[in-house]
Design a protein around this motif. Sequence first.
Motif, mmCIF file in Angstrom:
data_model
loop_
_atom_site.group_PDB
_atom_site.id
_atom_site.type_symbol
_atom_site.label_atom_id
_atom_site.label_comp_id
_atom_site.label_asym_id
_atom_site.label_seq_id
_atom_site.Cartn_x
_atom_site.Cartn_y
_atom_site.Cartn_z
ATOM 1 N N VAL A 81 47.269 -45.956 2.715
ATOM 2 C CA VAL A 81 47.729 -47.256 3.270
ATOM 3 C C VAL A 81 47.360 -48.402 2.330
ATOM 4 C CG1 VAL A 81 47.639 -48.710 5.451
ATOM 5 C CG2 VAL A 81 48.001 -46.351 5.586
ATOM 6 N N LEU A 82 48.009 -49.291 2.119
ATOM 7 C CA LEU A 82 47.771 -50.243 1.434
ATOM 8 C C LEU A 82 47.571 -51.583 2.351
ATOM 9 C CD1 LEU A 82 49.993 -50.423 -1.858
ATOM 10 C CD2 LEU A 82 47.516 -49.893 -1.712
ATOM 11 N N SER A 83 48.448 -51.647 3.522
ATOM 12 C CA SER A 83 48.341 -52.540 4.499
ATOM 13 C C SER A 83 49.208 -52.226 5.629
ATOM 14 C CB SER A 83 48.501 -54.078 3.884
ATOM 15 O OG SER A 83 50.261 -53.980 3.470
ATOM 16 N N GLY A 84 48.576 -52.828 6.739
ATOM 17 C CA GLY A 84 49.649 -52.710 7.899
ATOM 18 C C GLY A 84 48.874 -51.577 9.017
ATOM 19 N N ASP A 85 49.174 -51.549 10.074
ATOM 20 C CA ASP A 85 49.041 -50.648 11.029
ATOM 21 C C ASP A 85 50.551 -50.038 11.494
ATOM 22 O OD1 ASP A 85 46.230 -51.097 11.462
ATOM 23 O OD2 ASP A 85 46.770 -53.133 12.368
ATOM 24 N N PRO A 86 50.388 -48.453 11.713
ATOM 25 C CA PRO A 86 51.489 -47.874 12.005
ATOM 26 C C PRO A 86 52.413 -48.623 13.211
ATOM 27 C CG PRO A 86 49.836 -46.472 12.127
ATOM 28 C CD PRO A 86 49.190 -47.791 11.744
ATOM 29 N N VAL A 87 53.619 -48.698 13.108
ATOM 30 C CA VAL A 87 54.394 -49.335 14.433
ATOM 31 C C VAL A 87 55.381 -48.233 14.480
ATOM 32 C CG1 VAL A 87 56.106 -50.948 14.982
ATOM 33 C CG2 VAL A 87 54.174 -51.655 13.655
ATOM 34 N N LEU A 88 55.602 -47.713 15.716
ATOM 35 C CA LEU A 88 56.285 -46.701 16.449
ATOM 36 C C LEU A 88 57.728 -47.324 16.540
ATOM 37 C CD1 LEU A 88 56.363 -44.042 17.437
ATOM 38 C CD2 LEU A 88 56.027 -44.726 19.759
ATOM 39 N N ARG A 89 58.573 -46.869 15.486
ATOM 40 C CA ARG A 89 60.107 -47.470 15.445
ATOM 41 C C ARG A 89 61.167 -46.279 16.009
ATOM 42 N NH1 ARG A 89 59.496 -51.411 10.744
ATOM 43 N NH2 ARG A 89 58.741 -53.247 11.741
ATOM 44 N N GLU A 90 60.888 -45.236 15.284
ATOM 45 C CA GLU A 90 61.983 -44.342 15.082
ATOM 46 C C GLU A 90 61.570 -42.918 15.764
ATOM 47 O OE1 GLU A 90 63.858 -43.773 11.370
ATOM 48 O OE2 GLU A 90 64.258 -45.929 11.014
ATOM 49 N N HIS A 91 60.390 -42.458 16.142
ATOM 50 C CA HIS A 91 60.108 -41.435 16.829
ATOM 51 C C HIS A 91 59.359 -41.560 17.985
ATOM 52 C CE1 HIS A 91 59.727 -40.786 12.165
ATOM 53 N NE2 HIS A 91 59.985 -39.568 12.624
ATOM 54 N N SER A 92 59.064 -40.672 18.998
ATOM 55 C CA SER A 92 58.740 -40.907 20.090
ATOM 56 C C SER A 92 57.005 -40.951 20.336
ATOM 57 C CB SER A 92 59.085 -39.523 21.102
ATOM 58 O OG SER A 92 58.505 -38.452 20.717
ATOM 59 N N GLU A 93 56.467 -40.658 19.255
ATOM 60 C CA GLU A 93 54.932 -40.713 19.094
ATOM 61 C C GLU A 93 54.461 -40.401 17.816
ATOM 62 O OE1 GLU A 93 51.185 -38.149 21.131
ATOM 63 O OE2 GLU A 93 53.342 -37.402 21.645
ATOM 64 N N LEU A 94 53.208 -41.103 17.507
ATOM 65 C CA LEU A 94 52.582 -41.180 16.236
ATOM 66 C C LEU A 94 51.150 -40.751 16.498
ATOM 67 C CD1 LEU A 94 53.528 -44.628 14.667
ATOM 68 C CD2 LEU A 94 54.407 -42.344 13.864
#
Length: 122
Positions: A81-94
């Motif tokens: 990861v270079l930047s950001g925090d994961p955002v849940l968009r297309e899956h049901s869980e991360l």
Amino acid sequence: MKTVVGVAVVEDGRVLAAYRPGPEGGWEFPGGKVEPGETDEQAAVREIREELDLEIKVGESLGAGVDISAEYRLHVYLATVLSGDPVLREHSELRWFAAAELDEADWLVPDRPFVRELRTRL
């Protein structure tokens, strides 16, 4: 044959996995289809930006591709990861998995050889 890229985003000795819901569902490395004119690495960066809102640096491949249909072959790459925090968009869980937790997950069949390889690298 067309290529699908999966991305094993690694941070602090853990890997980010996404859960695909449904009857054929399970854990997978997020990613998607390589578009015409794109390299695998460019597709990986675009797909992770679209799916997870992360900027990544793509690293080495986790091994030979795996056929997922008569038309598509899956290749999985390490990334950081270079930047950001994961955002849940297309899956049901991360979820972030440590190496010791990788066997616990219900991984999609095409991703399993890459999980085995990744376990040796975390």
